[in-house]
Enzyme design. Structure first.
Site, mmCIF file in Angstrom:
data_model
loop_
_atom_site.group_PDB
_atom_site.id
_atom_site.type_symbol
_atom_site.label_atom_id
_atom_site.label_comp_id
_atom_site.label_asym_id
_atom_site.label_seq_id
_atom_site.Cartn_x
_atom_site.Cartn_y
_atom_site.Cartn_z
ATOM 1 N N ASP A 1 -4.431 11.606 5.275
ATOM 2 C CA ASP A 1 -4.245 10.147 5.394
ATOM 3 C C ASP A 1 -3.957 9.499 4.043
ATOM 4 O O ASP A 1 -3.368 8.437 3.971
ATOM 5 C CB ASP A 1 -5.518 9.546 6.017
ATOM 6 C CG ASP A 1 -5.465 8.030 6.085
ATOM 7 O OD1 ASP A 1 -4.570 7.516 6.774
ATOM 8 O OD2 ASP A 1 -6.289 7.357 5.437
ATOM 9 N N VAL B 1 1.583 1.063 3.775
ATOM 10 C CA VAL B 1 2.630 2.002 3.357
ATOM 11 C C VAL B 1 3.947 1.715 4.083
ATOM 12 O O VAL B 1 5.025 1.772 3.479
ATOM 13 C CB VAL B 1 2.166 3.465 3.598
ATOM 14 C CG1 VAL B 1 3.305 4.433 3.383
ATOM 15 C CG2 VAL B 1 1.014 3.811 2.664
ATOM 16 N N LEU C 1 -6.129 0.602 7.266
ATOM 17 C CA LEU C 1 -4.924 -0.230 7.095
ATOM 18 C C LEU C 1 -3.869 0.424 6.209
ATOM 19 O O LEU C 1 -2.866 -0.192 5.885
ATOM 20 C CB LEU C 1 -5.321 -1.585 6.484
ATOM 21 C CG LEU C 1 -6.155 -2.476 7.414
ATOM 22 C CD1 LEU C 1 -6.670 -3.681 6.668
ATOM 23 C CD2 LEU C 1 -5.345 -2.916 8.619
ATOM 24 N N ARG C 2 -4.118 1.692 5.840
ATOM 25 C CA ARG C 2 -3.143 2.353 4.970
ATOM 26 C C ARG C 2 -1.767 2.432 5.631
ATOM 27 O O ARG C 2 -0.745 2.273 4.983
ATOM 28 C CB ARG C 2 -3.611 3.768 4.612
ATOM 29 C CG ARG C 2 -4.526 3.791 3.429
ATOM 30 C CD ARG C 2 -4.574 5.173 2.770
ATOM 31 N NE ARG C 2 -5.672 5.173 1.816
ATOM 32 C CZ ARG C 2 -6.815 5.820 1.993
ATOM 33 N NH1 ARG C 2 -6.997 6.525 3.081
ATOM 34 N NH2 ARG C 2 -7.766 5.758 1.089
ATOM 35 N N GLY C 3 -1.761 2.704 6.929
ATOM 36 C CA GLY C 3 -0.494 2.829 7.656
ATOM 37 C C GLY C 3 0.334 1.563 7.571
ATOM 38 O O GLY C 3 1.540 1.605 7.304
#
Length: 358
Positions: A209, A295, A290-292
């Protein structure tokens, strides 16, 4: 005042040109977007053996333009950006001591599988520090990789602890080494590229991830394309300089395009409604954290900049979103659906695109 030192003579070995690589568009796009915006967070490339992963990454490093560095600085410090300066250089700037600037090719650092933490992060000579009262620091691979590319082949075989250290540095842009009450930190801003073969095992989900993008590459199936790749390789091996000369114009054009994209990136705008839709896709796919979202926003902007536009389109998001989300989905052991297909389906539904456009 700055003094510019002449660039060293070109004695590097010849590398297969990036623009000559046939196919593997997904991997090439992911790498280029990370060069335009390193905050995307690197690329994990998973694919079959012998599909040109290492060749492509070396070709990318060779393609990148030379950068200005402070001469004789082990951290490739930037003469302008304080975030990319070592403490020593920052002190010189504060005291208005003139810096000698040299031009240097962007570094590509290979991380060997058997590397120790000391080799990666650097070591502090405690004895020298205590006896001479100086911070005797021996820089490691992270120092060498600052403002460059750090490549880890077979990253899924690397010790989890080391992967964690790499990902922490890549995310924060700094490496801190602490030994016996002595602490030293230096800039470590690099594009992290990991590659691996899925047959040898996957990375743990929490480590996976942390990679900004995930490119899956397959062996080329079409016989004419395979023949073209084999012939190209044979031509290159026969006479590398002559082969590279054929692609010189294309290489220079792509290099200019990357430089322009980096300059344009801060001006690129992503409409609020599109940002909401990106988050809708992430929410529908049940992506943790919230990385998705972050990015995908960055990658879509980098893609727009790469194509010379100041406004992100739905098509930019479509091309970037699978790369940014496919490795963040929760794995269901009973499901055989490829994660890329799942992301595309959710994207089409949220953005109201007909399924027949897939």
């Amino acid at each position: 005042m700055t003094v510019t030192a002449p660039a060293p003579p070109k004695t590097r070995r010849v590398v297969f040109p990036f623009t000559a690589i046939v196919g593997q568009e997904e991997m090439k796009l992911a790498l280029l977007l990370n060069v335009i915006d390193p905050t995307i967070g690197g690329v994990m490339i998973m694919g079959d053996r012998g599909t040109g992963k290492s060749t492509t990454i070396r070709a990318l490093a060779d393609l990148l333009p030379e950068i200005d560095v402070v001469a004789d600085d082990p951290f490739n410090s930037s003469p302008e950006d304080p975030d990319l300066m070592s403490d020593e250089v920052r002190q010189k700037v504060a005291q208005q001591i003139p810096l000698t600037i040299a031009q240097k090719k962007v570094q590509m650092v290979d991380l060997p599988l058997g590397a120790t933490e000391d080799r990666v992060c650097g070591t502090i000579d405690i004895e020298k520090a205590l006896s001479e009262g100086v911070k005797a620091f021996e820089p490691g691979l992270l120092a060498k990789a600052n403002r460059g590319i750090l490549y880890v082949d077979e990253v899924n075989l690397l010790d989890d602890h080391l992967v964690d250290v790499l990902l922490d540095s890549a995310a924060s842009g700094w490496n801190t080494v602490e030994r016996e009450g002595i602490s030293i930190r230096h800039p470590a801003r690099f594009v992290l590229v990991g590659s691996g073969n899925p047959e040898e095992g996957e990375l743990r989900p929490q480590l996976l991830d942390r990679f900004g993008m995930h490119a899956e590459i397959r062996t080329v199936k079409e016989p004419p394309l395979r023949v073209q790749i084999v012939e190209q390789r044979a031509d290159f091996d026969r006479n590398p300089p002559e082969f590279c000369n054929k692609y010189q114009t294309e290489q220079e054009a792509l290099q200019q395009r990357l430089v322009k994209a980096q300059t344009l990136l801060p001006k690129v705008n992503l409409d609020y409604d599109l940002r909401v839709k990106i988050s809708e896709v992430c929410s529908e796919l049940d992506v943790d954290g919230l990385r998705g979202d972050i990015v995908t926003n960055r990658a879509a902007k980098a893609l727009a900049a790469f194509e010379g536009r100041e406004e992100v389109t739905v098509d930019d998001i479509r091309r970037a979103i699978v790369l940014c989300l496919r490795h963040r989905l929760r794995k269901d052991p009973l499901e055989s659906i490829d994660s890329g297909y799942k992301v595309e389906k959710a994207f089409n539904r949220v953005f109201g695109i007909e399924a027949n456009e897939e």
